[in-house]
Motif scaffolding. Structure first.
Motif, short mmCIF file in Angstrom:
data_model
loop_
_atom_site.label_atom_id
_atom_site.label_comp_id
_atom_site.label_asym_id
_atom_site.label_seq_id
_atom_site.Cartn_x
_atom_site.Cartn_y
_atom_site.Cartn_z
N GLU A 493 38.76 29.50 26.41
CA GLU A 493 37.65 28.57 26.59
C GLU A 493 37.83 27.40 25.63
O GLU A 493 37.93 27.58 24.42
CB GLU A 493 36.31 29.25 26.36
CG GLU A 493 35.11 28.42 26.80
CD GLU A 493 33.80 29.20 26.80
OE1 GLU A 493 32.74 28.56 26.96
OE2 GLU A 493 33.84 30.44 26.66
N LEU A 494 37.88 26.18 26.19
CA LEU A 494 38.08 24.97 25.41
C LEU A 494 36.91 24.02 25.60
O LEU A 494 36.28 24.00 26.66
CB LEU A 494 39.38 24.26 25.82
CG LEU A 494 40.69 25.05 25.73
CD1 LEU A 494 41.86 24.18 26.17
CD2 LEU A 494 40.92 25.59 24.33
N LEU A 495 36.64 23.21 24.59
CA LEU A 495 35.58 22.22 24.63
C LEU A 495 36.18 20.83 24.77
O LEU A 495 37.15 20.49 24.08
CB LEU A 495 34.73 22.28 23.36
CG LEU A 495 33.64 21.20 23.22
CD1 LEU A 495 32.53 21.41 24.25
CD2 LEU A 495 33.06 21.20 21.80
N VAL A 496 35.59 20.03 25.64
CA VAL A 496 35.97 18.62 25.78
C VAL A 496 35.07 17.80 24.86
O VAL A 496 33.85 17.96 24.86
CB VAL A 496 35.80 18.16 27.23
CG1 VAL A 496 36.11 16.67 27.36
CG2 VAL A 496 36.70 18.97 28.16
N LEU A 519 36.32 23.77 14.63
CA LEU A 519 37.09 23.80 15.86
C LEU A 519 38.54 23.42 15.57
O LEU A 519 38.82 22.74 14.57
CB LEU A 519 36.50 22.85 16.90
CG LEU A 519 35.04 23.10 17.31
CD1 LEU A 519 34.54 21.96 18.19
CD2 LEU A 519 34.89 24.43 18.02
N GLU A 520 39.43 23.84 16.44
CA GLU A 520 40.85 23.56 16.25
C GLU A 520 41.32 22.64 17.38
O GLU A 520 41.18 22.97 18.56
CB GLU A 520 41.65 24.86 16.29
CG GLU A 520 43.09 24.72 15.87
CD GLU A 520 43.27 24.31 14.41
OE1 GLU A 520 44.25 23.59 14.11
OE2 GLU A 520 42.41 24.69 13.59
N PRO A 521 41.89 21.46 17.06
CA PRO A 521 42.30 20.53 18.11
C PRO A 521 43.52 21.05 18.87
O PRO A 521 44.47 21.55 18.27
CB PRO A 521 42.61 19.24 17.35
CG PRO A 521 43.01 19.70 15.98
CD PRO A 521 42.15 20.91 15.71
N LYS A 686 37.66 27.95 16.08
CA LYS A 686 38.48 28.15 14.89
C LYS A 686 39.09 29.54 14.85
O LYS A 686 40.19 29.74 14.32
CB LYS A 686 37.63 27.92 13.64
CG LYS A 686 38.42 27.60 12.39
CD LYS A 686 38.97 26.19 12.43
CE LYS A 686 39.53 25.76 11.09
NZ LYS A 686 40.07 24.39 11.13
N ASP A 687 38.37 30.53 15.41
CA ASP A 687 38.83 31.91 15.36
C ASP A 687 39.76 32.29 16.51
O ASP A 687 40.15 33.46 16.63
CB ASP A 687 37.63 32.86 15.35
CG ASP A 687 36.78 32.71 14.09
OD1 ASP A 687 37.34 32.30 13.06
OD2 ASP A 687 35.57 32.99 14.15
#
Length: 759
Positions: A493-496, A519-521, A686-687
């Protein structure tokens, strides 16, 4: 047997309505409810298989016929068509949609003007209410804009005659101007007491104050966003009001459309408004104000014992100025033919004439089967039964599942029937990559995310499925908050992100519950843009921005979004600028500039060629400067798409003979990086497993070097590269580090120059 239904699509006030003549909805063997539900494509949150617009303000039907009653010209019935439930609500009127009646009646020849003035007397059959509408047909009148609508239309004055008690029979249905409601808390065994005014005028209305709504400590500009988390409790208050008004025997039986709920607070001292108000419509914040609700608020303000009257600095003098989320709305009270009329002014515009196809098929026994309304031929399907209510997370999961299994055009790869594999094993086979897009479908960010996602999954080992899920609300904050609190941390699951969601985080707005530090890019992508001005405003070069007798008017959407970078650029250049905010997009601002309503604007690269270049070539606009780009050393350089256009920094040097420096310049560079050079991004929690993030990032890096992809991406990405190299984490960390000095400067700029205080 195929039926066709003729309809006219119109905007009335801040609503969009499908207008039907009564006989058109008489389809043999089907109720009007069944016909409307299939025409609108309900139940479905997007109403994708019908003509509904997916929101309470765009899922409305106006049903008209000439009247045989003496003194009445038109009979008007309003239907609020459910969206995610198979329900048509006939219990109330819609004041905004009422604005379409006079222009439609004139078009159909049901009424005639008298010396250029059209007067139409209307009976609303839902409530028995009599309305009088007046139109001045003088075409030389200046265009009129109303709050919440970026374009002008035909002006319609709408008056409600003796509006008290149209639904319940009494102005104050419980006999009191101030009532104490007993409202169940989330724990069903506990109750709290809420002070409210219950009034029936225009439509039944429950009025509470901001403290009771949980918004007392919240700035008015954030009410829409913050109220989303309060919605279950606000709905319980509304339903308790329905019972107290005699509109329902129990809270569970209360209709969705009535009563409406209005939240009020005292106006700011010295401002233009008398009261601040936000109304809820069909369980969601209304973008402007329901006109029927404004009638009740106006009458309540004239009764000293009501809650709204207690919030006024002084008694109203015949007019009431209401500050809504979309802007200022004024209501009036006057006598017409010896009767009290309460009303306001709206605008209306015809959008289209249409013929909607209606093909009833199937067995009528058991659950009704009705085919879908179609424009240009849509497939037939059965009307599903009304779904059970779901908790928010369940609804989101259902939407996600629908996106995976129902949208074949956006489902790429996948192996969905294979056993799922771990994302940390170097292979995404059997997985589905879900991309949370916190903005509405069809916009620039949505287009970008779907394009990048579809291309990316083809480069990820195992070629996972792709499920884009829009979770719009609160200018992108709602979906981002949800992602931060409950996103899957396994790399699926990724966030835009986009400037709309980054700037509120930079400003430490309390409504933001997410942090990009958590968050991790996975990848970032930039854009560019230019600042341009109306030549007729006396602007031919950047030097015309300073030393002006009259400031140039900047057209803005919101000062706490992408507009902020432009505002900081103006301040850095010491340009003479004033601003007006509230436009719904850069397109409407561009049109306002061409009409001479604003003087200066900016455009991102994606819309430059269609919106700015033509008017610049004809000489009606002057391109002044580009924002520029940050290079790897943090220096502002020319935008590759605007090689011949000086940057903001170069313009400063032209105007003042030296390079810029200091807090303003550092703030500009910071915002340039966040909102342009690294404007959009994909982020993992991040996790998430390090192996999964590395796999996604490496795949994105390979994609960025693919010639076929870059040729295909030219239009969507505008020539700005995907960045996902080994230095991405550090590069983004540096760009997303915002100093206290920059935050302090921006906060002071918004307050001192634009009257916006951040909470």
């Amino acid at each position: 047997m195929k039926h066709t239904v003729k309809a006219t699509w119109m905007r009335g006030g801040t609503s969009k309505c499908w207008v039907f003549e009564r006989s058109e909805l008489d389809v043999p063997g089907f109720t009007t409810d069944e016909v409307l539900l299939r025409l609108f494509g309900s139940p479905d949150p997007r109403q994708i298989d019908g003509v509904g617009g997916g929101s309470s303000t765009t899922s409305k039907a106006v049903i008209l016929s000439p009247s045989d009653e003496p003194g009445i010209d038109v009979e008007y019935t309003f239907a609020q068509v459910g969206i995610d439930q198979a329900v048509v609500d006939w219990g109330s009127n819609c004041g905004n949609c009422s604005a379409v009646i006079a222009p439609y009646a004139l078009k159909r020849g049901w009424v005639d003007p008298d010396h250029g003035i059209l007067t139409v007397r209307i009976r609303n059959t839902n409530t028995g209410q009599i309305l009088i509408e007046r139109m001045d047909l003088d075409s030389s009148r200046a265009p009129v804009l109303i709050p919440g609508v970026p374009f002008p239309g035909q002006v319609v004055d709408i008056g409600f005659l003796d509006p008290a008690g149209a639904t319940t029979g009494a102005l104050f249905p419980d006999g009191q101007q101030l009532t104490t409601l007993g409202v169940h808390d989330e724990d069903a065994d506990a109750r709290s007491e809420i002070s409210a005014t219950l009034i029936d005028a225009g439509a039944p209305l429950v009025i509470i104050d901001a403290d009771a709504a949980g918004l007392g400590a919240i700035g008015f500009g954030d009410w829409i966003t913050e109220s989303i988390t309060e919605m279950p409790r606000l709905e319980r208050i509304r339903r308790a009001g329905a019972v107290a008004m005699g509109l329902a025997a129990t809270e569970a039986e209360a209709q969705r459309a009535i009563p409406k709920l209005a939240i009020v607070a005292a106006a700011d001292p010295g401002g233009d408004a008398d009261i601040k108000v936000m109304m809820l419509s069909m369980g969601a914040p209304h973008p402007a104000l329901a006109i029927t609700g404004s009638i009740g608020l106006s009458i309540a303000a004239h009764h000293p014992g009501t809650l709204i009257a207690q919030k006024l600095a002084s008694a109203p003098d015949g007019e009431l100025r209401l500050q809504t989320p979309a802007g200022l709305l004024t209501t009036w009270q006057r006598q017409i033919d010896g009767q009290l009329a309460v009303g306001t002014t709206r605008t209306a515009r015809e959008l289209a004439d249409a013929t909607l196809g209606f093909d009833p098929i199937g067995d009528r026994s058991g659950a009704p089967t009705v085919t879908v309304a179609q424009v240009a031929g849509l497939d037939e399907q059965q009307l599903e039964p009304d779904p059970e209510p779901h908790r928010r997370r369940t609804v989101f999961a259902s939407v996600a599942a629908f996106a995976v299994f129902g949208l074949g055009a956006t489902l790429v790869g996948g192996g969905l029937l294979n056993p799922p594999a771990t994302t940390a094993d170097g292979d995404y086979a059997g997985e589905t990559l879900q991309m949370v897009i916190p903005l509405a479908e069809g916009g620039g960010t949505d287009t970008w995310a779907r394009f990048v996602g579809q291309e990316l999954v083809q480069d990820i080992p195992g070629q996972p499925g792709f499920a884009p899920v829009n979770e719009a609300g609160g200018e992108g904050i709602t979906g981002s908050n949800r992602f931060a609190s409950s996103a899957a941390d396994d790399g699926t699951e990724l966030l835009v992100s986009t400037a709309t969601t980054v700037v509120p985080w930079v400003l430490d707005r309390h409504v933001v519950k997410y942090s990009f530090e958590d968050l991790e890019p996975v990848l970032v992508n930039g854009t560019g843009g230019v600042i341009y001005a109306r030549t007729a405003a006396g602007v031919k070069s950047p030097k015309d921005l300073i030393g002006r007798k009259k400031p140039l008017v900047f057209g803005g959407i919101t000062a706490t979004g992408l507009d902020l970078t432009t505002l900081v650029a103006f301040d850095l250049l010491e340009a003479d600028i004033s601003a007006t905010f509230g436009f719904e997009g850069r397109g409407p601002v561009n049109l306002a500039l061409q009409r001479g309503e604003v003087d200066i604007d900016y455009s991102t690269t994606s819309s430059y060629h269609s919106a700015v270049e033509p008017i610049a070539k004809e000489g009606s606009a002057t391109v002044l400067m580009s924002f520029g780009q940050l290079d790897e050393h943090g220096k502002v350089v020319r935008d590759p798409n605007f090689k011949d256009t000086p940057t903001v920094v170069e313009v400063y040097e032209q105007l003042y003979g030296k390079a810029p420096s200091g807090p303003k310049f550092e703030a500009y560079k910071t915002l340039l990086g966040l909102t342009y050079t690294y404007q959009k991004g994909l982020w993992a929690p991040k996790d998430a497993p390090e192996e999964a993030v590395d796999l996604l990032r490496n795949s994105a890096h390979e994609l960025s070097g693919d010639t076929d992809f870059n040729n295909k991406a030219e239009k969507v990405l505008g020539g700005y590269p995907i960045v996902a190299d080994e230095n991405l984490s550090q590069r983004v960390k540096d760009a997303y580090t915002v100093t206290d000095e920059t935050k302090g400067y921006v906060t002071a700029l918004l307050k001192d120059s634009y009257g916006i205080e951040l909470d």
